[in-house]
Design an enzyme around this catalytic site. Structure first.
Site, PDB file in Angstrom:
ATOM      1  CG  ASN A  10      -3.950   2.830 -13.242  1.00 51.01           C
ATOM      2  OD1 ASN A  10      -4.556   2.404 -14.208  1.00 51.01           O
ATOM      3  ND2 ASN A  10      -4.505   2.952 -12.048  1.00 51.01           N
ATOM      4  CB  THR A  11       2.404   4.043 -12.409  1.00 51.61           C
ATOM      5  OG1 THR A  11       1.314   4.963 -12.336  1.00 51.61           O
ATOM      6  CG2 THR A  11       3.674   4.803 -12.746  1.00 51.61           C
ATOM      7  NE  ARG A  12       5.535   1.940  -8.598  1.00 45.50           N
ATOM      8  CZ  ARG A  12       6.003   1.960  -7.365  1.00 45.50           C
ATOM      9  NH1 ARG A  12       7.305   2.053  -7.156  1.00 45.50           N
ATOM     10  NH2 ARG A  12       5.186   1.892  -6.332  1.00 45.50           N
ATOM     11  CG  LEU A  13       4.401  -6.138 -13.371  1.00 47.34           C
ATOM     12  CD1 LEU A  13       4.237  -6.694 -14.787  1.00 47.34           C
ATOM     13  CD2 LEU A  13       5.542  -6.890 -12.688  1.00 47.34           C
ATOM     14  N   GLY A 103     -13.102  -3.120  -9.126  1.00 41.99           N
ATOM     15  CA  GLY A 103     -11.696  -3.212  -9.522  1.00 41.99           C
ATOM     16  C   GLY A 103     -10.974  -4.337  -8.809  1.00 41.99           C
ATOM     17  CG  ASP A 105      -7.127  -1.810  -7.865  1.00 40.22           C
ATOM     18  OD1 ASP A 105      -8.309  -2.038  -8.208  1.00 40.22           O
ATOM     19  OD2 ASP A 105      -6.625  -0.668  -7.904  1.00 40.22           O
ATOM     20  CB  THR A 133      -2.817   6.326 -10.774  1.00 39.43           C
ATOM     21  OG1 THR A 133      -1.510   5.776 -10.975  1.00 39.43           O
ATOM     22  CG2 THR A 133      -3.153   7.261 -11.910  1.00 39.43           C
ATOM     23  CB  THR A 183       0.270  28.817  -6.419  1.00 36.14           C
ATOM     24  OG1 THR A 183      -0.094  30.199  -6.412  1.00 36.14           O
ATOM     25  CG2 THR A 183      -0.726  28.048  -7.270  1.00 36.14           C
TER      26      THR A 183
END
Length: 255
Positions: A10-13, A103, A105, A133, A183
């Site tokens: 979802n972020t990197r190849l 999925g 993956d 992710t 927090t």
């Protein structure tokens, strides 16, 4: 026969060029690129490498990203095969209600994990954890059958959900501590312990269902964040998806 393995998250190849489609084949080149920068591959990293003869990719990022990757591959005379989960492959059986909806993956990671486990000794049940992710916690029995798995948000999604759903809550990332007193630490610890708790619960389910102690493997870009808080024995594996892609490629291209 040079082989290119691709893991498009979802972020990197992430990619790795191997001398052959086999687990023991030397890695000739490898790299990682954020999805925003895919268009730089053909003139950048990929311009320098030996053209692959076969390509197998695992992609969860959607059709638009797939097209962008395939455009970058036009400098080679090869077309990619993309993994779609099937009812059985490389010794693993898919117990999903609709096997093709699992999925890619998760399917590839389970195949990689299964063969990594067999290399260590007799077949045993497994829990395969991917921390990215999203977080997935998948179970295999000692015959290689996928029993089912959990999906939950990763750290980033949890924090963004809290920020968007809670007025005035926007704080820097904190530390994981047993008794958070601010927090930032409360949010980071809460997210981490939620993931660890899901893994613990799945390990408990597999123990009860299979009557044996499962092997637990963890992978994914954020695995290192969760690893220090794990309460059960596990192995952190850097590139479990590449292990799976190589197992699949050996069967698809190696003959």
């Amino acid at each position: 026969m040079t082989f290119l393995a691709m893991d498009v998250g979802n972020t990197r190849l992430k990619w790795a060029l191997h001398a052959a489609p086999r687990r023991d084949a030397p890695v000739l080149a490898q790299g990682v690129q954020f999805l925003d920068n895919i268009e730089t591959l053909a003139e950048g990293d990929w311009a320098q490498i030996t053209p692959p003869r076969c390509v197998l990719g695992c992609l969860v990022a959607g059709e638009a990203v797939k097209r962008r990757v395939e455009e970058q591959m036009e400098l080679w005379d090869v077309s990619a095969q993309w993994v779609v989960a099937s009812s059985e492959e490389a010794g693993v059986t898919n117990g999903y209600d609709y096997p093709a909806r699992l999925g890619a993956d998760r399917w590839v990671a389970m195949i990689g994990a299964w063969h990594r486990g067999l290399a260590q000794g007799p077949a045993r049940p497994m829990v395969v954890v991917m921390v990215g992710t999203a977080v997935t916690v998948d179970a295999l029995d000692a015959t290689g059958r996928f029993l089912g798995g959990l999906i939950l948000p990763g750290h980033g999604i949890m924090l963004r959900a809290m920020e968007s759903g809670t007025a005035g809550l926007s704080v820097p990332t904190g530390n994981v501590v047993d008794f958070p007193t601010n927090t930032s630490d409360a949010l980071t610890s809460g997210g981490t312990f939620a993931i660890v708790g899901a893994v613990d619960r799945m390990l408990q389910h597999v123990r009860q269902h299979c009557g044996a102690e499962p092997l637990c493997l963890m992978t994914g870009g954020a695995g290192w964040k969760v690893a220090p808080s794990m309460t059960q024995p596990f192995e952190l594996v850097d590139n479990l998806l590449f292990d799976g892609l190589l197992e699949m490629a050996e069967r698809r291209f190696g003959h």
